[in-house]
Design an enzyme around this catalytic site. Structure first.
Site, short mmCIF file in Angstrom:
data_model
loop_
_atom_site.label_atom_id
_atom_site.label_comp_id
_atom_site.label_asym_id
_atom_site.label_seq_id
_atom_site.Cartn_x
_atom_site.Cartn_y
_atom_site.Cartn_z
N HIS A 163 -22.24 -48.05 11.54
CA HIS A 163 -22.55 -46.93 10.63
C HIS A 163 -23.07 -47.46 9.30
O HIS A 163 -24.12 -47.06 8.83
CB HIS A 163 -21.31 -46.07 10.40
CG HIS A 163 -21.10 -45.03 11.45
ND1 HIS A 163 -21.95 -43.96 11.61
CD2 HIS A 163 -20.13 -44.88 12.37
CE1 HIS A 163 -21.51 -43.20 12.60
NE2 HIS A 163 -20.42 -43.74 13.08
N GLU A 180 -9.03 -43.03 10.75
CA GLU A 180 -9.85 -41.90 11.18
C GLU A 180 -9.86 -41.81 12.71
O GLU A 180 -9.56 -40.78 13.30
CB GLU A 180 -11.27 -42.07 10.64
CG GLU A 180 -12.24 -40.99 11.05
CD GLU A 180 -13.67 -41.30 10.64
OE1 GLU A 180 -14.50 -40.38 10.67
OE2 GLU A 180 -13.96 -42.48 10.31
N HIS A 181 -10.24 -42.90 13.37
CA HIS A 181 -10.26 -42.98 14.83
C HIS A 181 -9.23 -44.02 15.28
O HIS A 181 -9.26 -45.15 14.80
CB HIS A 181 -11.63 -43.41 15.36
CG HIS A 181 -12.77 -42.57 14.87
ND1 HIS A 181 -13.56 -42.95 13.79
CD2 HIS A 181 -13.26 -41.40 15.31
CE1 HIS A 181 -14.49 -42.03 13.60
NE2 HIS A 181 -14.34 -41.07 14.50
N HIS A 193 8.56 -5.59 -13.31
CA HIS A 193 8.76 -5.90 -11.91
C HIS A 193 10.02 -5.20 -11.40
O HIS A 193 10.04 -4.59 -10.31
CB HIS A 193 8.90 -7.41 -11.71
CG HIS A 193 7.60 -8.16 -11.69
ND1 HIS A 193 6.80 -8.28 -12.77
CD2 HIS A 193 6.97 -8.84 -10.67
CE1 HIS A 193 5.73 -9.00 -12.46
NE2 HIS A 193 5.81 -9.35 -11.19
#
Length: 439
Positions: A271, A336-337, A429
């Protein structure tokens, strides 16, 4: 020129392991200050001048002149024509991959993406309404390489989630359009597509221009300029993640052919130079065998220079005491992997807690997940798998709480709310709850 790759050789039994391991993992995610300033200027300019600024930056950075942004929009007919013109093998592969990705994300939607509700004994209804985002933008990288798989992985889960308007941007330097990317947009159901890229494309999607529609969320990877732009527009729109360099970790017991593992390490190293490939294994002889295969196979790779720089700069072959220790180190890395390349991967899978995607068994190469296995390939990087998840249907949906209090339920809940609101000093409230009490 012949390149050599020399991944770091580490051993957990070494006294220096922790220091060497930390040095191996170190990567600065800080974006260059000059890039940050340039991106800030581009975003501000697009926000102020819209289409005119987008055209100017597209011509400057992509070498793509145009009279209008509308001229840079790809029609559905052009997308279909690109698909029809593909060789039959590419058409079939694209459709097969899209089918598997869609099937997986449809199963994901059924498991976790439906609205639900229940009623208490007093008739009060409580639940959650799940609705899709109206419009999303997907950024598809272009330039040095084309990524039709990124189109499928970003557009299909959005489509499955029910998003009606999917806007794709993809840079086409000098006007060079990749037919597979256009065909993938057609197959995945992209609504509109523009030949725009860089920070200016992110700005156009985030802020909207006269031509490019404003989206609710931007997903998809890109270069440092794209990552910086996504970070800066977060809050105006949603984003998926800020992605770092790609990573693979192979956890091997020594039973997988070493050339398979070497090539799997290459699959991420190719990559870019900052990608990281790591092998964890308790068998020293096997690690040696993998290194020999790296040396043998590297000269055959077209991207040998990038692979060599990646493996030599950030790669590591780590000898562990046993597979249990390898699993523990994998959890520290949170890759990641993660490939579990062993004879019995299901023995080790329960020990693995942090990973973007886990690939079980010798036949499950990471590249199958990148293209066609079905699960999404947009994954957390840089250790963020410790707290984040792959892109999925849930990223294109939002959840609204449903509350319908019955008259009877208001008596119980009102009393509780009154006490707590008074305790916080918020009398309005408390009074709002008390007004619904009987007596």
């Amino acid at each position: 020129m012949e390149w050599t790759a020399a991944p770091a050789r580490l051993a957990t039994a070494s006294a220096d392991f922790e220091a060497d391991f930390a040095a191996c993992l170190h990567w600065s995610a800080e974006t260059d200050a000059a890039i940050e300033q340039r991106v800030a200027d581009i975003l501000a300019d697009v926000q102020a001048r819209g289409d005119a600024a987008v055209l100017e930056y597209t011509e400057r950075f992509d070498g793509l002149p145009a009279d209008s942004v509308a001229a840079l929009e790809l029609s559905q007919a052009e997308l279909k024509a690109a698909f029809d013109a593909l060789p039959p093998a590419q058409r079939d592969a694209l459709q097969a991959a899209a089918h598997r990705v869609r099937k997986y994300h449809e199963a994901q939607k059924k498991a976790s993406g439906e609205s639900w509700s229940y009623r208490d004994e007093d008739g009060t209804l409580l639940g959650q309404k799940v609705t899709p985002l109206d419009r999303v933008g997907i950024y598809v990288p272009g330039g040095k390489a084309a990524y039709p798989s990124s189109v499928l992985m970003n557009a299909i889960p959005a489509h499955v989630a029910g998003v009606q308007d999917i806007v794709m941007v993809v840079p086409t330097p000098r006007g060079e359009k990749n037919p597979l990317v256009l065909a993938a947009a057609y197959v995945a159901g992209v609504s509109r597509a523009f030949t725009l890229g860089g920070a200016q494309a992110v700005a156009a999607l985030a802020y909207g221009t006269a031509t490019v529609p404003k989206v609710d969320k931007i997903t998809g990877p890109g270069n440092a300029y794209v990552a910086s732009a996504k970070k800066r527009v977060f809050g105006t729109v949603g984003i998926d993640m800020i992605a770092g360099p790609s990573e693979i970790l192979v956890l091997a017991d020594g039973t997988t052919p070493p050339d398979w593992v070497a090539m799997d390490l290459f699959s991420q190293a190719e990559h870019d130079e900052l990608a990281q490939s790591i092998l964890l294994c308790p068998d020293a002889a096997y690690i040696d065998a993998v290194q020999r295969e790296i040396d043998r196979l590297l000269p055959t790779m077209p991207r040998a220079e990038i692979i060599a720089k990646s493996l030599s700069g950030r790669g590591a072959l780590i000898l562990t005491r046993d597979m249990e220790e390898a699993c523990a180190i994998s959890n520290r890395i949170a890759p990641e992997h993660l490939e579990v390349s062993s004879r019995d991967p299901h023995r080790w899978e329960p020990l693995l807690r942090h990973a973007g995607a886990i690939f079980l068994g010798a036949y499950t190469s990471e590249s199958l997940g990148d293209y066609c296995a079905g699960p999404n390939h947009v994954l957390p990087t840089s250790g963020t798998a410790r707290f984040s998840s792959p892109l999925g249907v849930y990223d294109f949906q939002k959840r609204s709480s449903l509350i319908e209090v019955s008259e009877q339920g208001a008596q119980t809940l009102g009393a509780i709310a009154s006490v707590l609101a008074h305790g916080e000093g918020l009398q309005a409230h408390a009074r709002a709850a008390e007004m619904r009490l009987k007596g």
